[in-house]
Write an enzyme that holds these catalytic residues in place. Structure first.
Site, PDB file in Angstrom:
ATOM      1  N   SER A   1     -62.325  19.230  -9.723  1.00 42.21           N
ATOM      2  CA  SER A   1     -62.089  20.062 -10.896  1.00 42.21           C
ATOM      3  C   SER A   1     -63.087  19.721 -12.002  1.00 42.21           C
ATOM      4  O   SER A   1     -64.295  19.846 -11.804  1.00 42.21           O
ATOM      5  CB  SER A   1     -60.638  19.890 -11.347  1.00 42.21           C
ATOM      6  OG  SER A   1     -60.296  20.830 -12.330  1.00 42.21           O
TER       7      SER A   1
ATOM      8  N   ASP B   1     -57.992  30.102  -6.576  1.00 46.76           N
ATOM      9  CA  ASP B   1     -57.885  29.019  -7.553  1.00 46.76           C
ATOM     10  C   ASP B   1     -57.439  29.560  -8.909  1.00 46.76           C
ATOM     11  O   ASP B   1     -58.059  30.459  -9.465  1.00 46.76           O
ATOM     12  CB  ASP B   1     -59.245  28.332  -7.677  1.00 46.76           C
ATOM     13  CG  ASP B   1     -59.163  26.956  -8.317  1.00 46.76           C
ATOM     14  OD1 ASP B   1     -58.286  26.755  -9.180  1.00 46.76           O
ATOM     15  OD2 ASP B   1     -59.971  26.089  -7.953  1.00 46.76           O
TER      16      ASP B   1
ATOM     17  N   HIS C   1     -55.789  24.550  -6.008  1.00 47.75           N
ATOM     18  CA  HIS C   1     -56.726  23.724  -6.755  1.00 47.75           C
ATOM     19  C   HIS C   1     -56.615  22.234  -6.397  1.00 47.75           C
ATOM     20  O   HIS C   1     -57.573  21.487  -6.567  1.00 47.75           O
ATOM     21  CB  HIS C   1     -56.472  23.913  -8.255  1.00 47.75           C
ATOM     22  CG  HIS C   1     -57.518  23.344  -9.140  1.00 47.75           C
ATOM     23  ND1 HIS C   1     -58.789  23.870  -9.241  1.00 47.75           N
ATOM     24  CD2 HIS C   1     -57.496  22.268  -9.982  1.00 47.75           C
ATOM     25  CE1 HIS C   1     -59.500  23.163 -10.104  1.00 47.75           C
ATOM     26  NE2 HIS C   1     -58.747  22.184 -10.569  1.00 47.75           N
TER      27      HIS C   1
END
Length: 441
Positions: A152, A391, A419
């Site tokens: 991320s 996502d 995610h």
């Protein structure tokens, strides 16, 4: 510091050997003789490899966020179990998080005025994190490049790393973290709100009764003040932020179970139950991770302009997210994801002391570039990235545009995971990316 850490303390877990490292680094790497802070990292080695004194290459893990510490391992499960088969892993608590010099409502006032706090926090973006990593690498690896795994926001940091210090990376692996190289915060959120709406409606399709439950909660909150056990005032807008759960593989199910326990009958009539309140507080609280709120929009800022509470401004372009108005029109309540809003500084007690600092950061101009497009176009580092097609947090179109701009990057586009795929997928996601980067898949 009050939380003094003895460096190089080694402890054991089943299958793992863990060693503490503490690094004294400049607050501003452009001014190495100025103020310093401490950055903590945990070295993780498979017990068998440690006992055999094996020489292992390093893998640096960069956590998502911003504002969260690295994973706290317990045994050899998940991606870490795969990593320690062949790497010496470094779990970095990025500056301001975890056991690094903290940046919280308790410590930031030590910096002085809100303006001084904001100036301090301007040094906590991806560019500074990359320079921290390079200083640490020089001390740990003898100068050898390492493999970097960015999850991320950690993936955003990895792209900055490829831009400004590619010589430090042997291989780059990115999970759910390919940033748009040019989009500002407004463009990011204009793409995000439709995804949030899609995720909300998909949740209601799975659990139709939850649309009724969410509507009842919003109507109740519109007419009653409800204060969570941690002191957070739960407004309809704050309730909508439970949609952050929809970005994880099991999040829709967790949200469903949370909603089914929402009310308790009391002498004052129906009120939100303590069970519900405790669970909501655990999801929404940013007391221990205030940087997530203070710097979230700054991770997209690189054109000199202020972010000016982008998510809050852009939300007005999507009237369906007005929960009370939506119910009046007969529409369902839409949940939001990771967006931050100025009212959060009022309803969350853990953020209130940082209200003025947050507003100063939102108004700050002069943010510099985070990526070097020309360097990325001539990249020679092997790079593999998992792009999660549905996502919630990173737009697929944006991610694929960036993938095409980084020379030699190989993508794995999948809707098998959300995610949190690198954690939820056990060893599968990391193993697939390693094989992609090595040309084995």
């Amino acid at each position: 510091m009050s939380n003094v850490i003895a460096p190089h303390v080694t402890v054991r877990q089943p299958g793992l050997v863990l060693t503490d490292h503490l690094f004294d680094l400049p607050l501003d790497h452009a001014a190495p003789d100025g103020e310093h802070l401490q950055v903590y990292a945990r070295e993780v080695v498979a017990a068998a490899r440690f006992a055999a004194r094996d020489e292992l290459p390093w893998l640096l893990f960069l956590q998502g966020g911003p504002g969260f510490p690295a994973d706290r391992p317990v045994g050899t499960g998940g991606w870490l179990g795969r990593a320690v088969q062949e790497f010496r892993v470094l779990l970095l608590d990025q500056r301001g998080t975890g056991r690094s010099t903290p940046a919280t409502r308790q410590t930031l006032p030590l910096r002085g005025t809100p303006a001084e706090q904001a100036d301090y926090l301007a040094h906590f973006r991806a560019d500074a994190i990359v320079r921290d990593c390079e200083a640490i690498r020089a001390r740990l690896t003898g100068g050898a490049p390492w493999t970097v795994l960015g999850q991320s926001f950690g993936g955003f940091c990895t792209v900055s790393y490829l831009s400004y210090a590619p010589e430090g990376i042997a291989t780059a692996l990115i999970t759910g973290g390919l940033p748009d190289l040019a989009a500002d915060a407004d463009a990011v959120y204009r793409a995000a709100y439709p995804r949030m709406a899609h995720k909300s409606l998909a949740h209601y399709a799975r659990y139709p009764g939850d649309a009724v439950a969410a509507a009842r909660i919003v109507r109740h909150l519109a007419d009653h003040e409800e204060v969570l056990p941690d002191g957070t005032v739960l407004t309809p807008e704050a309730f909508q932020q439970l949609g952050i759960l929809l970005g994880s593989g099991d999040g829709s199910h967790r949200l469903h179970y949370l909603l089914e326990d929402a009310f308790a009958e009391t002498v004052d009539g129906p009120r939100l139950s303590d069970r519900f309140g405790e669970q909501v507080a655990a999801v929404l609280s940013r007391t221990t991770s205030p940087l997530y709120t203070l710097l979230h929009e700054a991770i997209y800022a690189q054109d000199g302009r202020a972010t000016d509470w982008s998510a809050h401004r852009v939300r007005a372009e999507f009237p369906g997210f007005d929960a009370v108005g939506a119910l009046a029109a007969g529409d369902p309540v839409l949940f939001t994801g990771e967006s931050v809003h100025p009212w959060m500084l009022d309803v969350q007690p853990g953020l209130r002391p940082l209200r003025e600092t947050a507003h100063l950061l939102a108004a700050r101009t002069g943010w510099g570039p985070l990526y070097d497009v020309e360097q990325l176009a001539r990249n020679t580092v092997p790079v593999a990235a998992a792009v999660y097609h549905d996502d919630l947090f990173v737009d697929t179109e944006h991610a694929l545009r960036t993938a095409a701009a980084i020379r030699g990057l190989r993508t794995w586009v999948t809707n098998e995971y959300e995610h949190d795929g690198v954690r939820a997928g056990g060893s599968a996601v990391l193993d697939r990316l390693l094989r992609l980067a090595r040309g084995e898949a």
